[in-house]
Write a protein that holds these residues in place. Structure first.
Motif, mmCIF file in Angstrom:
data_model
loop_
_atom_site.group_PDB
_atom_site.id
_atom_site.type_symbol
_atom_site.label_atom_id
_atom_site.label_comp_id
_atom_site.label_asym_id
_atom_site.label_seq_id
_atom_site.Cartn_x
_atom_site.Cartn_y
_atom_site.Cartn_z
ATOM 1 N N ALA A 46 -43.304 -19.316 -63.584
ATOM 2 C CA ALA A 46 -42.610 -19.074 -62.160
ATOM 3 C C ALA A 46 -43.079 -17.777 -61.356
ATOM 4 O O ALA A 46 -43.507 -18.179 -60.012
ATOM 5 C CB ALA A 46 -41.095 -18.969 -62.241
ATOM 6 N N LEU A 51 -38.147 -11.652 -61.527
ATOM 7 C CA LEU A 51 -38.821 -12.151 -62.871
ATOM 8 C C LEU A 51 -39.663 -11.283 -63.679
ATOM 9 O O LEU A 51 -39.374 -11.349 -64.697
ATOM 10 C CB LEU A 51 -39.369 -13.507 -62.488
ATOM 11 C CG LEU A 51 -38.751 -14.341 -61.471
ATOM 12 C CD1 LEU A 51 -39.457 -15.745 -61.154
ATOM 13 C CD2 LEU A 51 -37.423 -14.953 -62.264
ATOM 14 N N VAL A 65 -37.406 -9.178 -65.622
ATOM 15 C CA VAL A 65 -36.771 -9.743 -66.823
ATOM 16 C C VAL A 65 -37.856 -9.961 -68.056
ATOM 17 O O VAL A 65 -37.519 -9.848 -68.983
ATOM 18 C CB VAL A 65 -36.270 -11.166 -66.260
ATOM 19 C CG1 VAL A 65 -35.979 -12.013 -67.601
ATOM 20 C CG2 VAL A 65 -35.076 -11.025 -65.393
ATOM 21 N N VAL A 69 -38.483 -18.275 -72.820
ATOM 22 C CA VAL A 69 -37.874 -17.785 -71.435
ATOM 23 C C VAL A 69 -38.845 -16.841 -70.775
ATOM 24 O O VAL A 69 -39.095 -17.055 -69.629
ATOM 25 C CB VAL A 69 -36.572 -17.106 -71.619
ATOM 26 C CG1 VAL A 69 -36.102 -16.368 -70.432
ATOM 27 C CG2 VAL A 69 -35.321 -17.863 -72.426
ATOM 28 N N VAL A 109 -41.403 -19.104 -69.337
ATOM 29 C CA VAL A 109 -41.181 -19.812 -68.233
ATOM 30 C C VAL A 109 -41.013 -19.084 -66.982
ATOM 31 O O VAL A 109 -41.536 -19.457 -65.834
ATOM 32 C CB VAL A 109 -39.837 -20.569 -68.477
ATOM 33 C CG1 VAL A 109 -39.256 -21.175 -67.442
ATOM 34 C CG2 VAL A 109 -40.021 -21.715 -69.658
ATOM 35 N N ALA A 110 -40.548 -17.671 -67.134
ATOM 36 C CA ALA A 110 -40.302 -16.813 -66.082
ATOM 37 C C ALA A 110 -41.619 -16.402 -65.556
ATOM 38 O O ALA A 110 -41.931 -16.280 -64.394
ATOM 39 C CB ALA A 110 -39.644 -15.812 -66.458
ATOM 40 N N ALA A 156 -37.020 -18.865 -78.781
ATOM 41 C CA ALA A 156 -36.087 -19.168 -77.440
ATOM 42 C C ALA A 156 -36.555 -18.248 -76.468
ATOM 43 O O ALA A 156 -36.728 -18.293 -75.296
ATOM 44 C CB ALA A 156 -35.067 -19.220 -77.701
ATOM 45 N N LEU A 157 -36.589 -16.792 -76.992
ATOM 46 C CA LEU A 157 -36.725 -15.845 -76.056
ATOM 47 C C LEU A 157 -38.137 -15.585 -75.574
ATOM 48 O O LEU A 157 -38.516 -15.421 -74.212
ATOM 49 C CB LEU A 157 -36.445 -14.477 -76.747
ATOM 50 C CG LEU A 157 -34.966 -14.044 -77.189
ATOM 51 C CD1 LEU A 157 -34.978 -12.957 -77.998
ATOM 52 C CD2 LEU A 157 -34.097 -13.628 -75.838
#
Lengths: 615, 115
Positions: free
Chosen positions: A285, A248, A251, A278, A281-282, A274-275
């Motif tokens: 996590a 992650l 990414v 992501v 959110v990553a 949106a990017l």
């Protein structure tokens, strides 16, 4: 040229760069074009087919020879220098062949990306699935423990944050518990064996994203990938939270480099949001999954914003808020008992270096060779990276973003010794960017096609691979488990009633993969630290000292297990307590304990109900 | 809508249906393991990421896997912390998310490509 390609070439200034891929010359066609026939009716041009298939021959043949030469081995046969001591030459020569094929294709004017990619893929398979094939049982004690934690969650549907730190960062275990239940598995053990190969294959995509953001030169991209896989000796890609968090992390860095770090064309608001979503959110996590990786993430995004002009300026603040929020609200059970010890280690660089380097240089002479190989490999990659960095700087190529991300994890050294592993983790976090700089340097050296330069590049890569085999698999005599080790632990769970105290003489041991909270797990090296008293000095017998430190002296409720893997571990890297072999000898002769189970690789002792006077 | 994107829609919907069917059937086989791994670790994220039209397979795969792991963790973690741990229900939510994102109409005034 598409707008995309144009922008990327302009942003990295690669059009006249030293590492540019030479464009193939356009050949003048003087002959009449052949009439097009349906493929099934057209004549098969064997020469053309052979030329097209030629690049596949080396990686395919190497994989075939490698696979045919591998046989199951006994961990007992592995020497102090690790897996290399038992692998046949036919399993090592294919690595050289793939490296040679890679270098030959690299030197060609038409260095097709997919051909270089196939060689890298073959390398990944050979380097990271070898233990899954040759070793009889999955390796690494922590992998078994991680299976047990996921099993606890899957069975109980809850968390017990008082057991240990893992339950305070449960993200990885939640996903594993979910997967095992949905797949109808009893536990996650079937996933453990192939985890290193799976994780390394998963790393390919984000690494490509990162490297293609740093350069347009395909050769640099593929050489950097080759170097990453050929030098990643840290072995943090086993079945673990850190392996997933690292994926992650790559990414998130890839997103920020590709779309938010200059020079980039402006991204419209909707895809930009949106990017960023992501990436956030990553990041969330990662924060919920692992203790250390969030700080590497924070250091990386902060470095990108401060030193590389990354336009995602809110990301460091959001990551900080995520970390602070998680530590404040979700880890109370762990922090309340460990905050002082965590804070006391901050700034103790001497202690960190001592526990990370000095403490590891010991044990068997073969093991010292392995440690030397690790240090040499890291130094070689960083040395090559320095060379590449200097070349890029000399040629006025952009280096800020990669430099920032290479240096970002180093401040972690002053934060925590991390159980003597922080230097390993820092090397891992910096590796993609070290590999990029090293690749830029190596490709710059081979810009002018020359047999000598291609051979030199090949020799460097083969040298790195040779060091890798020692550095990565040098501890396999203890990291690998025999069927006897595993059967012994299985017997322990069969014999010991729930709630019993299970004591390992030393480490490693393939246990805790089930009933994680159903037993009390201890280690004699923790219960009785320090070497045994010297001969001649009066002392209380070892078996009595073992009984004294048991939490419960109820007969039949305390078990001591000694296995081949523990003895191998003591022989290889030494022990901080009484050697497992000595524990076994004393317990064999004891009247306080009796043998409850034995196989050639494992012995289990249980506290007797009527101990005799002699220990 | 491009052919590639249409194909992804079909793949994602088929994967979701297959994962759900295997779970309901309770079949114990390597196929179930493979389908569940593929669905949980790739499909929910890909259902969203393909809408970005990144025009780069490596970038799409990287983002899809990361987003899928994060979604599985978020849905599973929410169930766990709320005391409602139910893997079957978690899968149902992931299937619903995947299908909704896969069949959602893509309404953008101006198509965007990565820089």
């Amino acid at each position: 040229m598409t707008p995309t390609t144009e922008t990327r070439q302009a942003r990295r200034g690669d059009a006249q760069g030293i590492t540019d891929l030479p464009m193939p010359a356009v050949e003048a066609r003087t002959e009449e074009p052949r009439a097009r026939l349906p493929p099934i009716l057209g004549r098969v041009d064997l020469g053309e087919t052979a030329r097209a298939a030629a690049p596949l021959i080396v990686p395919a043949a190497a994989l075939l020879v490698w696979a045919l030469s591998l046989r199951r081995i006994s961990p007992d046969a592995i020497g102090a220098t690790g897996l290399v001591s038992v692998l046949p030459a036919t399993a090592l020569v294919p690595l050289v062949a793939v490296t040679a094929g890679f270098c030959v294709n690299l030197g060609r004017r038409r260095a097709a990306g997919w051909v270089l990619g196939l060689h890298v893929l073959a390398l990944v398979v050979m380097l990271y699935s070898v233990t899954a094939i040759v070793e009889p049982e999955p390796a690494f004690e922590p992998a078994y423990r991680h299976v047990g934690i996921a099993d606890f969650i899957a069975r109980t549907g809850g968390l017990d944050t008082t057991i240990d730190a893992y339950f305070n960062w449960p993200g990885f275990f939640v996903v594993v518990a979910l997967l095992t239940r949905l797949a109808g598995l009893r536990d996650a053990l079937p996933l453990v064996r192939w985890a290193p190969l799976a994780f390394n294959l998963l790393y390919l995509a984000p690494l490509l994203l990162i490297l293609r953001s740093l350069t347009n030169d395909r050769r640099v991209v593929w050489v950097a990938l080759f170097l990453f896989y050929a030098t990643n000796w840290t072995a943090q890609d086993y079945f673990s939270p850190q392996a997933t968090a690292y994926l992650l992390l790559l990414v998130v860095f890839g997103i920020l480099l590709r779309w938010f770090t200059p020079p980039v064309a402006p991204v419209p608001p909707a895809p930009r949001a949106a990017l960023l979503a992501v990436a956030i959110v990553a990041s969330a996590a990662i924060v919920a999954m692992h203790q250390l990786t969030p700080f590497a993430l924070l250091a990386g995004v902060l470095a990108l914003v401060l030193f590389a002009g990354c336009t995602a300026r809110l990301v460091p603040a959001l990551v900080t808020a995520l970390i602070a929020g998680w530590l404040a609200f979700m880890t109370i059970g762990f922090m309340s008992g460990n905050l002082h010890s965590l804070l006391s280690a901050v700034g103790d660089l001497g202690g960190t270096l001592s526990s990370n380097v000095a403490a590891r240089i010991g044990g068997d002479p073969g093991h010292r060779l392995v440690v030397d190989a690790r240090l040499a490999l890291t130094a070689a990659v960083w040395g090559l990276a320095a060379l590449g960095w200097w070349r890029l700087r000399r040629d006025r190529r952009p280096v800020r973003a990669a430099t920032a991300l290479f240096l970002a994890p180093f401040p972690l050294l002053v934060l925590q010794p991390y159980g003597g592993e922080i230097l390993i983790r820092v090397a891992l976090f910096a590796l993609p960017f070290a590999a990029y700089f090293a690749a830029a340097g190596l490709v710059a050296l081979t810009r002018t096609p020359s047999v000598f330069r291609s051979l030199s590049t090949g020799a460097v890569m083969v040298g790195l691979l040779a060091a890798f085999m020692f550095a990565r698999y040098g501890n396999d005599r203890m990291d690998a488990f025999s069927p006897g080790d595993v059967v012994g632990v299985r017997a322990l769970y069969r014999i010991a009633p729930p709630g019993s105290e299970l004591i390992a003489a030393s480490e490693p041991l393939p246990w805790q993969y089930r009933d994680y909270a159903g037993y009390t797990y201890q280690r004699l090296t923790t219960l009785l630290p320090g070497p045994p008293p010297p001969r001649g000095r009066p002392h209380r017998p070892l078996t009595y000292r073992i009984r004294d430190v048991l939490a419960s002296t109820v007969p039949g409720r305390a078990f001591v297990i000694v296995t081949r893997s523990q003895i191998a571990g003591d022989d290889l890297v030494g022990t901080s307590g009484t050697p497992a072999r000595l524990v076994m000898q004393r317990l064999d002769a004891s009247r306080l304990f009796r043998v409850a189970y034995a196989n050639p690789d494992a012995r289990i002792y249980v506290l007797r109900s009527t101990p005799a006077a002699r220990g | 809508m491009s052919a590639v994107r249409t194909r992804w829609t079909e793949i994602l919907v088929a994967s979701a249906v297959l994962a759900g069917a295997l779970e309901v059937a309770g079949l114990h086989s390597p196929l179930r393991l493979a389908v569940i791994l593929w669905f949980v670790l790739v499909c929910p994220g890909m259902a969203f990421v393909r809408l970005l039209d990144l025009d780069d397979a490596a970038a799409e795969i990287a983002l899809a896997v990361a987003l899928s792991i994060a979604l599985a963790m978020a849905v599973g973690g929410a169930a766990l912390y709320s005391g409602l741990w139910a893997p079957g229900a978690t899968l149902a939510i992931l299937i619903a998310i995947t299908i909704a994102a896969a069949v959602a109409p893509v309404a953008r005034a101006r198509p965007w490509r990565r820089p």
